[in-house]
Enzyme design. Structure first.
Site, PDB file in Angstrom:
ATOM      1  N   ARG A 167       0.831  -1.233   0.000  1.00 30.21           N
ATOM      2  CA  ARG A 167       0.000   0.000   0.000  1.00 30.21           C
ATOM      3  C   ARG A 167       0.857   1.271   0.000  1.00 30.21           C
ATOM      4  O   ARG A 167       0.438   2.295   0.533  1.00 30.21           O
ATOM      5  CB  ARG A 167      -0.951   0.047   1.210  1.00 30.21           C
ATOM      6  CG  ARG A 167      -1.960  -1.073   1.291  1.00 30.21           C
ATOM      7  CD  ARG A 167      -2.935  -1.048   0.125  1.00 30.21           C
ATOM      8  NE  ARG A 167      -4.141  -1.808   0.401  1.00 30.21           N
ATOM      9  CZ  ARG A 167      -4.339  -3.079   0.056  1.00 30.21           C
ATOM     10  NH1 ARG A 167      -3.405  -3.753  -0.588  1.00 30.21           N
ATOM     11  NH2 ARG A 167      -5.489  -3.680   0.309  1.00 30.21           N
ATOM     12  N   SER A 240     -11.085  -1.363   3.063  1.00 31.58           N
ATOM     13  CA  SER A 240     -10.300  -1.470   4.301  1.00 31.58           C
ATOM     14  C   SER A 240      -9.992  -0.068   4.815  1.00 31.58           C
ATOM     15  O   SER A 240      -9.418   0.740   4.089  1.00 31.58           O
ATOM     16  CB  SER A 240      -8.968  -2.160   4.028  1.00 31.58           C
ATOM     17  OG  SER A 240      -9.171  -3.452   3.554  1.00 31.58           O
ATOM     18  N   GLU A 336      -5.567   3.383   6.331  1.00 27.99           N
ATOM     19  CA  GLU A 336      -5.124   3.326   4.941  1.00 27.99           C
ATOM     20  C   GLU A 336      -5.793   4.469   4.167  1.00 27.99           C
ATOM     21  O   GLU A 336      -5.265   4.974   3.182  1.00 27.99           O
ATOM     22  CB  GLU A 336      -5.539   1.980   4.330  1.00 27.99           C
ATOM     23  CG  GLU A 336      -5.107   1.830   2.905  1.00 27.99           C
ATOM     24  CD  GLU A 336      -5.809   0.702   2.170  1.00 27.99           C
ATOM     25  OE1 GLU A 336      -5.361   0.397   1.076  1.00 27.99           O
ATOM     26  OE2 GLU A 336      -6.801   0.159   2.671  1.00 27.99           O
TER      27      GLU A 336
END
Ligand code: EPU
Length: 341
Positions: A167, A240, A336
């Site tokens: 990520r 998420s 995130e």
């Protein structure tokens, strides 16, 4: 180029909050982007700006964005090179990611099938290094074409220059806010190697019962995602909300003394990744609400807007969850999702 003022972003981001922006500008080509950058350095010099993709990884923390929102509508894709083994496909940053996946699967080109149904657009795939079911965008990216904001000049980054990790990329860290992605070139396989060992893919393929192909893998991934992740058209969310923490192996071993059933994934010889969703569930948060924000009842890594929640309410829930995970497991988890003030 389209330019709107006092523009509603409600349908342009997946958390679905009623947010407006002072300016919203959409460009359809590199030339239009270059003209826009000139304008941003003169007329809009004092305003903050944000480049948005599909809005699937954003949390607006106030209900008015005082600056300029940019959006790429650079569409289309083109095979730029091919041999017996690979196809090299150059794609506009404004292409919807899953439309690209559907197309490549239909062509019989392997690589993107495990990344089916991820919301968002191609530009963001290269910034976020999107990933699912054991695959990441970085495994497919060859080059990323960009325009440097300060100079308006073009620069092509080779995959190795993008600083990809879980990520992560240079476009989110050292070079944040300095380059706009215009096109991404992916390398796809004509003789695909299937990646089936993550999660329930094999079990879902058996349920489908039509053998293993790019098409059945795509359908299996779609079914798994649809069973766990809320549809943003119905329930606001950004997938998420937290990243899975990467911790030293000793930390994982210490936690597993008390929780031998804790899942984990290998990262390298010294580090492992712990699923934050599992820790959040162990803290009793799965399905629980705080005001109009809640932890999704089928996947605890996802925070949802139950209807009318503000960005502040989502942050209050996120803080409460982070606090409890830290207290129970001694591990910090980090969002995130990008917070936009
Ligand atoms: N788990 C629980 N409880 C939960 C959620 C998960 O115990 O509420 C456990 C699962 O049983 C499993 C493990 O945690 O053992 C991992 O769960 P899962 O396979 O659902 O994946 P994840 O690690 O929670 C990541 C990505 C997802 C991606 C899936 C599948 C991140 C931040 N998230 O989630 O990506 O779809 O793997 O590959 O890495 C996204 O980024 O928006 C996203 C949905």
């Amino acid at each position: 180029m389209k330019h709107y003022t006092d523009y509603s972003l409600k349908s342009l981001h997946t958390f679905g909050m009623d947010v407006r922006a002072a300016h919203f500008v959409e460009y359809t080509s590199v030339d239009e982007l270059e003209a826009l950058l000139v304008r941003m350095q003169s007329e809009w010099e004092t305003l903050p700006w944000l480049h948005m993709g599909g809005g699937s990884n954003l949390l607006f923390t106030s209900d008015y964005y005082q600056g300029v929102i940019l959006h790429s509508a650079i569409k289309g894709w083109q095979v730029v090179d091919e041999d017996e083994v690979c196809v090299h496909l150059r794609v506009g940053a404004g292409v919807v990611w899953d439309e690209l996946v559907a197309y490549t699967v239909a062509q019989g080109w392997g690589g993107m099938e495990n990344l089916s149904l991820i919301p968002g657009e191609v530009g963001a795939s290269a910034v976020q290094n999107i990933g699912a079911y054991g695959m990441e965008a970085k495994d497919l990216i060859e080059t990323v074409d960009t325009i440097e904001i300060a100079t308006g000049t073009s620069r092509t980054f080779a995959c190795e220059e993008c600083g990809y990790a879980y990520r992560q990329s240079v476009f989110k860290s050292e070079l944040k806010g300095k380059f706009v992605v215009t096109h991404v070139t992916y390398r796809l396989q004509k003789n695909p190697v299937f990646h089936l060992d993550y999660g329930n893919i094999r079990a879902e393929l058996e349920r489908i019962g039509e053998g293993i192909s790019l098409d059945t893998i795509r359908r299996a991934v779609i079914r798994i995602r649809e069973s766990k992740l809320p549809d943003p058209q119905v329930t606001g969310n950004a997938g998420s909300f937290f990243m899975n923490p990467i911790v030293p192996r000793a930390v994982m071993e210490h936690i597993r003394e008390a929780y031998p059933q804790m899942p984990f994934y290998e990262v390298d010889t010294e580090r492992v990744k712990i699923p934050a969703g599992w820790m959040i569930e162990q803290c009793g948060w799965k399905g629980r609400a705080l005001g109009r924000a809640a932890v999704h009842d089928k996947q605890a890594l996802v925070l949802v807007n139950l209807g009318g929640a503000t960005g502040r309410e989502i942050i209050a829930l996120s803080d409460a969850v982070r606090h409890d995970v830290k207290e129970k497991f001694g591990v910090d988890i980090h969002p995130e999702v990008n917070f936009i003030g």
